[in-house]
Design a protein around this motif. Structure first.
Motif, PDB file in Angstrom:
ATOM      1  N   ASN A  43       0.940  -1.142   0.024  1.00  0.00           N
ATOM      2  CA  ASN A  43      -0.023   0.004  -0.258  1.00  0.00           C
ATOM      3  C   ASN A  43       0.965   1.557   0.310  1.00  0.00           C
ATOM      4  OD1 ASN A  43      -2.451  -1.845  -0.007  1.00  0.00           O
ATOM      5  ND2 ASN A  43      -2.601  -1.768   2.159  1.00  0.00           N
ATOM      6  N   SER A  44       1.352   1.178  -1.189  1.00  0.00           N
ATOM      7  CA  SER A  44       2.741   2.224  -0.630  1.00  0.00           C
ATOM      8  C   SER A  44       2.161   3.814  -1.593  1.00  0.00           C
ATOM      9  CB  SER A  44       3.962   1.942  -1.129  1.00  0.00           C
ATOM     10  OG  SER A  44       3.875   2.369  -2.770  1.00  0.00           O
ATOM     11  N   TYR A  45       2.469   4.773  -1.612  1.00  0.00           N
ATOM     12  CA  TYR A  45       1.551   5.794  -1.853  1.00  0.00           C
ATOM     13  C   TYR A  45       2.909   7.269  -2.072  1.00  0.00           C
ATOM     14  CZ  TYR A  45       1.450   7.343   2.947  1.00  0.00           C
ATOM     15  OH  TYR A  45       1.954   7.426   4.507  1.00  0.00           O
ATOM     16  N   GLY A  46       2.713   8.144  -2.795  1.00  0.00           N
ATOM     17  CA  GLY A  46       3.469   9.346  -3.460  1.00  0.00           C
ATOM     18  C   GLY A  46       2.780  10.206  -3.211  1.00  0.00           C
ATOM     19  N   ALA A  47       3.706  11.241  -3.648  1.00  0.00           N
ATOM     20  CA  ALA A  47       3.139  12.849  -3.579  1.00  0.00           C
ATOM     21  C   ALA A  47       4.558  13.031  -4.669  1.00  0.00           C
ATOM     22  CB  ALA A  47       3.469  12.891  -2.676  1.00  0.00           C
ATOM     23  N   ASP A  48       4.391  14.180  -5.541  1.00  0.00           N
ATOM     24  CA  ASP A  48       5.400  14.989  -6.431  1.00  0.00           C
ATOM     25  C   ASP A  48       5.700  13.213  -7.042  1.00  0.00           C
ATOM     26  OD1 ASP A  48       4.327  17.447  -5.634  1.00  0.00           O
ATOM     27  OD2 ASP A  48       5.934  17.161  -3.862  1.00  0.00           O
ATOM     28  N   ASP A  49       5.573  12.738  -7.827  1.00  0.00           N
ATOM     29  CA  ASP A  49       5.604  11.183  -8.922  1.00  0.00           C
ATOM     30  C   ASP A  49       7.094  10.712  -6.983  1.00  0.00           C
ATOM     31  OD1 ASP A  49       4.365  11.688 -10.637  1.00  0.00           O
ATOM     32  OD2 ASP A  49       5.358  12.700 -11.666  1.00  0.00           O
ATOM     33  N   GLU A  50       7.206  10.710  -6.259  1.00  0.00           N
ATOM     34  CA  GLU A  50       7.938   9.485  -5.147  1.00  0.00           C
ATOM     35  C   GLU A  50       7.319   9.015  -3.760  1.00  0.00           C
ATOM     36  OE1 GLU A  50      11.494   9.737  -5.327  1.00  0.00           O
ATOM     37  OE2 GLU A  50      11.707  11.192  -7.254  1.00  0.00           O
ATOM     38  N   ILE A  51       7.414   8.218  -4.064  1.00  0.00           N
ATOM     39  CA  ILE A  51       6.640   7.458  -3.055  1.00  0.00           C
ATOM     40  C   ILE A  51       7.309   7.832  -1.693  1.00  0.00           C
ATOM     41  CG2 ILE A  51       6.875   5.099  -1.828  1.00  0.00           C
ATOM     42  CD1 ILE A  51       7.774   3.763  -3.866  1.00  0.00           C
ATOM     43  N   ALA A  52       5.672   8.236  -0.853  1.00  0.00           N
ATOM     44  CA  ALA A  52       5.826   9.209   0.480  1.00  0.00           C
ATOM     45  C   ALA A  52       5.460   7.940   1.758  1.00  0.00           C
ATOM     46  CB  ALA A  52       4.190  10.114   0.302  1.00  0.00           C
ATOM     47  N   GLY A  53       5.028   7.364   1.448  1.00  0.00           N
ATOM     48  CA  GLY A  53       5.238   6.357   2.794  1.00  0.00           C
ATOM     49  C   GLY A  53       4.253   5.056   1.923  1.00  0.00           C
ATOM     50  N   TYR A  54       4.482   3.840   2.954  1.00  0.00           N
ATOM     51  CA  TYR A  54       3.677   2.829   2.748  1.00  0.00           C
ATOM     52  C   TYR A  54       3.349   1.731   4.118  1.00  0.00           C
ATOM     53  CZ  TYR A  54       8.786   1.034   4.923  1.00  0.00           C
ATOM     54  OH  TYR A  54       9.667   0.986   5.527  1.00  0.00           O
ATOM     55  N   VAL A  55       2.809   0.695   3.975  1.00  0.00           N
ATOM     56  CA  VAL A  55       2.467   0.590   5.845  1.00  0.00           C
ATOM     57  C   VAL A  55       3.283  -1.010   5.873  1.00  0.00           C
ATOM     58  CG1 VAL A  55       0.912  -1.170   6.712  1.00  0.00           C
ATOM     59  CG2 VAL A  55       0.054   0.328   5.063  1.00  0.00           C
ATOM     60  N   THR A  56       4.235  -1.537   6.961  1.00  0.00           N
ATOM     61  CA  THR A  56       4.344  -2.574   6.951  1.00  0.00           C
ATOM     62  C   THR A  56       3.188  -3.428   8.083  1.00  0.00           C
ATOM     63  OG1 THR A  56       6.612  -3.247   7.605  1.00  0.00           O
ATOM     64  CG2 THR A  56       5.813  -1.486   8.886  1.00  0.00           C
ATOM     65  N   TYR A  57       3.409  -4.424   7.834  1.00  0.00           N
ATOM     66  CA  TYR A  57       2.856  -5.812   8.510  1.00  0.00           C
ATOM     67  C   TYR A  57       4.367  -6.884   9.305  1.00  0.00           C
ATOM     68  CZ  TYR A  57      -0.273  -4.159   5.770  1.00  0.00           C
ATOM     69  OH  TYR A  57      -1.663  -3.616   5.390  1.00  0.00           O
ATOM     70  N   TYR A  58       3.428  -7.106  10.461  1.00  0.00           N
ATOM     71  CA  TYR A  58       4.553  -7.455  11.651  1.00  0.00           C
ATOM     72  C   TYR A  58       3.079  -8.687  12.027  1.00  0.00           C
ATOM     73  CZ  TYR A  58       8.511  -4.628  11.615  1.00  0.00           C
ATOM     74  OH  TYR A  58       9.700  -4.568  11.129  1.00  0.00           O
ATOM     75  N   ASP A  59       3.794  -9.757  12.045  1.00  0.00           N
ATOM     76  CA  ASP A  59       3.943 -11.015  12.884  1.00  0.00           C
ATOM     77  C   ASP A  59       4.279 -11.140  14.420  1.00  0.00           C
ATOM     78  OD1 ASP A  59       1.682 -11.592  10.655  1.00  0.00           O
ATOM     79  OD2 ASP A  59       3.075 -13.307   9.990  1.00  0.00           O
ATOM     80  N   PHE A  60       3.320 -11.514  14.834  1.00  0.00           N
ATOM     81  CA  PHE A  60       3.898 -12.028  16.410  1.00  0.00           C
ATOM     82  C   PHE A  60       2.825 -12.962  16.080  1.00  0.00           C
ATOM     83  CE2 PHE A  60       4.075  -7.557  16.113  1.00  0.00           C
ATOM     84  CZ  PHE A  60       4.952  -7.080  17.060  1.00  0.00           C
TER      85      PHE A  60
END
Length: 115
Positions: A43-60
């Motif tokens: 679920n990465s998302y961008g701004a100004d044609d750059e990746i601005a963030g993403y979602v990381t998932y962790y298992d426990f």
């Protein structure tokens, strides 16, 4: 994120019992413990044609030779308080291994990362 998670679970106790929480594997001798690992990023998302963030998932992954339901509740509470989102559709079913005598359950949590 590993350091953040270790801090969240520093001195982790459930029902007045200390429960070790380790990255990838547990090398101790307690019958109840939790291991965590990064499972996915999406679920990465961008701004100004750059990746601005993403979602990381962790298992426990919870391992115990007795009832672990209070541990499930405590992990959900700790992660929620730290701003993580529980992802129930990514959980494992409840399991039991006859060879080792361990019950186990995997919980998944997501956290948004800003770059």
């Amino acid at each position: 994120m590993n350091a953040v998670i270790k801090e969240i679970f520093k001195n982790f106790k459930v029902d007045n019992v200390s429960i070790p929480v380790s990255f990838l594997f547990y090398d101790g001798n307690k019958d109840t413990y939790v291991v965590f690992m990064e499972w996915d990023k999406d679920n990465s998302y961008g701004a100004d044609d750059e990746i601005a963030g993403y979602v990381t998932y962790y298992d426990f992954e919870i391992y115990s030779k007795k009832n672990y339901l209070n541990i499930v509740t405590a992990i959900k509470e700790k992660m929620s308080a730290a701003g993580w989102t529980y992802q129930p559709r990514r959980d494992s079913p409840d399991r039991y291994d006859k060879d080792t005598g361990y019950y186990s359950k995997t919980l998944c949590f997501a956290y948004p990362i800003q770059i």
